[in-house]
Scaffold this active site. Structure first.
Site, short mmCIF file in Angstrom:
data_model
loop_
_atom_site.label_atom_id
_atom_site.label_comp_id
_atom_site.label_asym_id
_atom_site.label_seq_id
_atom_site.Cartn_x
_atom_site.Cartn_y
_atom_site.Cartn_z
N ASP A 18 31.71 44.55 26.18
CA ASP A 18 31.13 45.83 26.83
C ASP A 18 29.87 46.25 26.20
OD1 ASP A 18 31.44 48.05 28.61
OD2 ASP A 18 31.76 49.14 26.63
N SER A 19 29.27 47.16 26.83
CA SER A 19 27.78 47.71 26.40
C SER A 19 28.18 48.35 25.00
CB SER A 19 27.35 48.48 27.36
OG SER A 19 28.20 49.61 27.69
N TYR A 50 24.48 49.99 30.45
CA TYR A 50 24.16 48.94 31.40
C TYR A 50 23.86 49.50 32.52
CZ TYR A 50 25.72 44.96 28.21
OH TYR A 50 25.88 44.27 27.43
N CYS A 81 34.41 45.82 30.98
CA CYS A 81 33.16 46.44 31.45
C CYS A 81 33.14 46.24 32.97
CB CYS A 81 32.10 45.70 30.75
SG CYS A 81 30.51 46.37 31.48
N CYS A 191 34.87 52.91 34.94
CA CYS A 191 33.91 52.49 33.93
C CYS A 191 34.67 52.44 32.75
CB CYS A 191 32.73 53.23 33.90
SG CYS A 191 31.84 53.19 32.08
N THR A 192 34.87 51.41 31.79
CA THR A 192 35.66 51.76 30.55
C THR A 192 35.56 52.69 29.64
OG1 THR A 192 34.59 49.88 29.65
CG2 THR A 192 36.10 49.06 31.13
N HIS A 193 34.18 53.40 29.77
CA HIS A 193 34.03 54.53 28.90
C HIS A 193 34.84 55.66 29.37
CE1 HIS A 193 30.58 52.19 27.34
NE2 HIS A 193 30.38 52.89 26.39
#
Ligand code: DGL
Length: 268
Positions: A18-19, A50, A81, A191-193
């Site tokens: 991931d970023s 990203y 991600c 978004c995985t965040h």
């Protein structure tokens, strides 16, 4: 494949990328489901976020990560991600001899089967621009209305842990209100965040409105690894390695909400 090769392949690590810390929301679910797997996590903090980058930049970032995973001899790479799944997976998926699992494409079927007509998706600008959510879901359910909403700034709230400040509260409410104009019955945290923002989002609506695809995703990975006889059969807990392209301490501190990282990640 002879037995010796098979045994060794099962013990090879699974790479996660991931970023930044967002992929830990997927990583943590995976560890619960497949604790015996050896794992490597790559957080590209040098290039986060990203979501505001061009497609060719995102392809370049993912290529660097997958090349690194190749040197680590991974048996599979997990794109934890959405942005790389949307903007770079198609371009790179055939360039490596290990399996690559993208979050959007792997979760789309389950999302398409949800009993709703109108599905909202919060995502990064690059993911929204790619049209990947609409495209992948419509493959399984052409009738579902998919409304995507870009949320620039949300990733930074998570990476910098600026939850519940006045600015962050306003920014979360702004995109929430805009997406709600379409009356979605469920909203995917695309978004995985964003699962890190559940505390803030649940002040705006019941938390049952929001769907984190991480669980569907890791279940599909488990199924595939098992079918391919690549799952690690060890009774021991798997080894973990964490790598970052910048800011190891920030990664450990911000990631704490989802996963406890014992040692400082290795700076590449
Ligand atoms: N967490 C990633 C995603 O799922 C990347 C977010 C970003 O760096 O903009 O899209």
């Amino acid at each position: 494949m002879n037995t010796l090769v098979q045994k060794n392949s099962r013990e090879l690590p699974v790479g996660f990328c991931d970023s930044g810390v967002g992929g830990l929301s997927v990583f943590a679910e995976f560890k619960k489901l497949m604790p015996a797997e050896n794992t490597i996590y790559y957080g590209d903090l040098k290039n986060v976020p990203y979501g505001s980058k061009s497609k060719s930049e995102i392809i370049g970032y993912l290529r660097t990560i997958l090349d690194f995973f190749k040197t680590k001899n991974v048996k599979a790479a997990v794109l934890a991600c959405n942005t790389t799944s949307a903007a770079a997976y198609e371009e790179l998926k055939n360039n490596y001899d290990f399996k690559i699992y993208p979050i959007i494409q792997s979760s789309a079927k389950i999302l398409a089967e949800l009993n709703v007509n109108k599905l909202g998706v919060f995502a990064t600008s690059a993911t929204v621009k790619s049209g990947a959510y609409e495209r992948e879901i419509k493959k399984y359910n052409p009738n579902m209305q998919v409304y995507t909403k870009a949320c620039p700034g949300w990733v930074e709230i998570v990476e910098n842990k600026t939850f519940n400040t006045k600015e962050s509260t306003e920014l979360v409410k702004k995109y929430f209100d805009e997406l709600m104009e379409n009356n979605p019955q469920k909203i995917v945290l695309g978004c995985t965040h964003y699962p890190f923002l559940t505390g803030m989002l649940s002040k705006l609506a019941d938390s049952s409105l929001f769907i984190d695809p991480a669980m569907f995703f890791v279940e599909s990975i488990k199924k595939d690894l098992t079918e391919k006889s690549l799952d690690n059969l060890s009774k021991e807990e798997g080894k973990e390695e964490f790598y970052v392209s910048a800011n190891p301490e920030q990664f450990r501190v911000s990631g704490e909400l989802f996963y406890h990282i014992n040692n400082l990640p290795v700076l590449l």
